[in-house]
Design a protein around this motif. Structure first.
Motif, PDB file in Angstrom:
ATOM      1  N   THR A   1       0.834   8.480  -2.112  1.00 19.11           N
ATOM      2  CA  THR A   1      -0.594   8.421  -1.813  1.00 19.11           C
ATOM      3  C   THR A   1      -0.826   8.743  -0.339  1.00 19.11           C
ATOM      4  O   THR A   1      -1.179   7.889   0.466  1.00 19.11           O
ATOM      5  CB  THR A   1      -1.149   7.029  -2.139  1.00 19.11           C
ATOM      6  OG1 THR A   1      -0.353   6.047  -1.437  1.00 19.11           O
ATOM      7  CG2 THR A   1      -1.091   6.753  -3.616  1.00 19.11           C
ATOM      8  N   ILE A   2      -0.646  10.009  -0.007  1.00 21.92           N
ATOM      9  CA  ILE A   2      -0.691  10.458   1.379  1.00 21.92           C
ATOM     10  C   ILE A   2      -2.076  10.983   1.719  1.00 21.92           C
ATOM     11  O   ILE A   2      -2.579  11.889   1.048  1.00 21.92           O
ATOM     12  CB  ILE A   2       0.366  11.553   1.609  1.00 21.92           C
ATOM     13  CG1 ILE A   2       1.772  10.991   1.375  1.00 21.92           C
ATOM     14  CG2 ILE A   2       0.245  12.125   3.027  1.00 21.92           C
ATOM     15  CD1 ILE A   2       2.853  12.023   1.382  1.00 21.92           C
ATOM     16  N   PHE A   3      -2.657  10.428   2.764  1.00 19.13           N
ATOM     17  CA  PHE A   3      -3.905  10.986   3.268  1.00 19.13           C
ATOM     18  C   PHE A   3      -3.597  12.126   4.229  1.00 19.13           C
ATOM     19  O   PHE A   3      -4.193  13.191   4.147  1.00 19.13           O
ATOM     20  CB  PHE A   3      -4.736   9.911   3.961  1.00 19.13           C
ATOM     21  CG  PHE A   3      -6.010  10.422   4.546  1.00 19.13           C
ATOM     22  CD1 PHE A   3      -6.122  10.734   5.898  1.00 19.13           C
ATOM     23  CD2 PHE A   3      -7.116  10.616   3.739  1.00 19.13           C
ATOM     24  CE1 PHE A   3      -7.294  11.219   6.428  1.00 19.13           C
ATOM     25  CE2 PHE A   3      -8.300  11.111   4.257  1.00 19.13           C
ATOM     26  CZ  PHE A   3      -8.385  11.405   5.607  1.00 19.13           C
ATOM     27  N   SER A   4      -2.649  11.888   5.141  1.00 21.73           N
ATOM     28  CA  SER A   4      -2.214  12.951   6.051  1.00 21.73           C
ATOM     29  C   SER A   4      -0.809  12.650   6.551  1.00 21.73           C
ATOM     30  O   SER A   4      -0.448  11.496   6.767  1.00 21.73           O
ATOM     31  CB  SER A   4      -3.166  13.106   7.236  1.00 21.73           C
ATOM     32  OG  SER A   4      -3.141  11.955   8.057  1.00 21.73           O
TER      33      SER A   4
ATOM     34  N   THR B   1      -0.226   8.713   7.201  1.00 24.63           N
ATOM     35  CA  THR B   1      -1.420   7.909   7.005  1.00 24.63           C
ATOM     36  C   THR B   1      -1.746   7.867   5.518  1.00 24.63           C
ATOM     37  O   THR B   1      -1.825   8.911   4.870  1.00 24.63           O
ATOM     38  CB  THR B   1      -2.615   8.496   7.777  1.00 24.63           C
ATOM     39  OG1 THR B   1      -2.297   8.535   9.172  1.00 24.63           O
ATOM     40  CG2 THR B   1      -3.856   7.651   7.561  1.00 24.63           C
ATOM     41  N   THR B   2      -1.898   6.667   5.018  1.00 20.38           N
ATOM     42  CA  THR B   2      -2.299   6.483   3.623  1.00 20.38           C
ATOM     43  C   THR B   2      -3.668   5.835   3.575  1.00 20.38           C
ATOM     44  O   THR B   2      -4.109   5.201   4.543  1.00 20.38           O
ATOM     45  CB  THR B   2      -1.294   5.608   2.865  1.00 20.38           C
ATOM     46  OG1 THR B   2      -1.198   4.328   3.519  1.00 20.38           O
ATOM     47  CG2 THR B   2       0.079   6.242   2.830  1.00 20.38           C
TER      48      THR B   2
ATOM     49  N   MET C   1      -9.609   1.429   0.531  1.00 26.81           N
ATOM     50  CA  MET C   1     -10.656   1.841   1.465  1.00 26.81           C
ATOM     51  C   MET C   1     -10.236   1.676   2.922  1.00 26.81           C
ATOM     52  O   MET C   1     -11.087   1.723   3.816  1.00 26.81           O
ATOM     53  CB  MET C   1     -11.942   1.036   1.219  1.00 26.81           C
ATOM     54  CG  MET C   1     -12.473   1.130  -0.199  1.00 26.81           C
ATOM     55  SD  MET C   1     -13.110   2.766  -0.578  1.00 26.81           S
ATOM     56  CE  MET C   1     -14.589   2.776   0.401  1.00 26.81           C
ATOM     57  N   ARG C   2      -8.947   1.489   3.189  1.00 23.58           N
ATOM     58  CA  ARG C   2      -8.491   1.328   4.555  1.00 23.58           C
ATOM     59  C   ARG C   2      -7.358   2.307   4.832  1.00 23.58           C
ATOM     60  O   ARG C   2      -6.488   2.529   3.984  1.00 23.58           O
ATOM     61  CB  ARG C   2      -8.001  -0.095   4.811  1.00 23.58           C
ATOM     62  CG  ARG C   2      -9.077  -1.148   4.615  1.00 23.58           C
ATOM     63  CD  ARG C   2      -8.581  -2.541   4.983  1.00 23.58           C
ATOM     64  NE  ARG C   2      -8.307  -2.654   6.410  1.00 23.58           N
ATOM     65  CZ  ARG C   2      -7.910  -3.778   6.984  1.00 23.58           C
ATOM     66  NH1 ARG C   2      -7.701  -4.855   6.265  1.00 23.58           N
ATOM     67  NH2 ARG C   2      -7.686  -3.821   8.277  1.00 23.58           N
TER      68      ARG C   2
END
Length: 125
Positions: free
Chosen positions: A27-30, A102-103, A107-108
């Protein structure tokens, strides 16, 4: 959860080349800085090469002219490579993939450092 999975040939003759790959999944945001470290038994990990999300690399002096780090961020591949040329027996060690990721969870945002399991590279003389 984030996993780093390394791959690459384990045994090579001195003077030869090989390429390590590391894929970050989960679950990678960046994926921010990604790179490679090596670690001798009983010692702290030493930087081999890292590359920032914008593509700026940094190398250990011992590998600067022989190794090239690159990354593929297209389509969320989150993959980092280490092209190793002119290998020497003293390059023999375990190489670990490292990534600051960053994951987005509940919501955080959370920035954490992740490590792969390591891959042993042996350079024979």
């Amino acid at each position: 959860q984030v996993l780093l999975v390394e791959s690459g040939v384990g045994l090579v003759q001195a003077g030869g080349s090989l390429r390590l790959s590391c894929v970050a999944s989960g679950t990678i945001f960046s994926a921010n800085t990604m790179g490679w470290y090596c670690q001798a038994p009983g010692k702290q990990p030493d930087l081999v090469a890292v590359i920032r999300s914008g593509g700026s690399p940094n190398y250990a002096d011992t590998v600067k002219v022989r190794f090239t780090i690159s990354r593929d961020n297209a389509n969320a591949k989150n993959t980092v490579y280490l092209q190793m040329n002119s290998l020497k027996p003293e390059d023999t060690t375990v190489y670990y993939c490292n990534a600051d990721i960053t994951t987005l969870q509940r919501m955080r945002f959370a920035l954490e450092t992740y490590w792969g399991e390591g891959t042993l590279i042996t350079v024979s003389s």
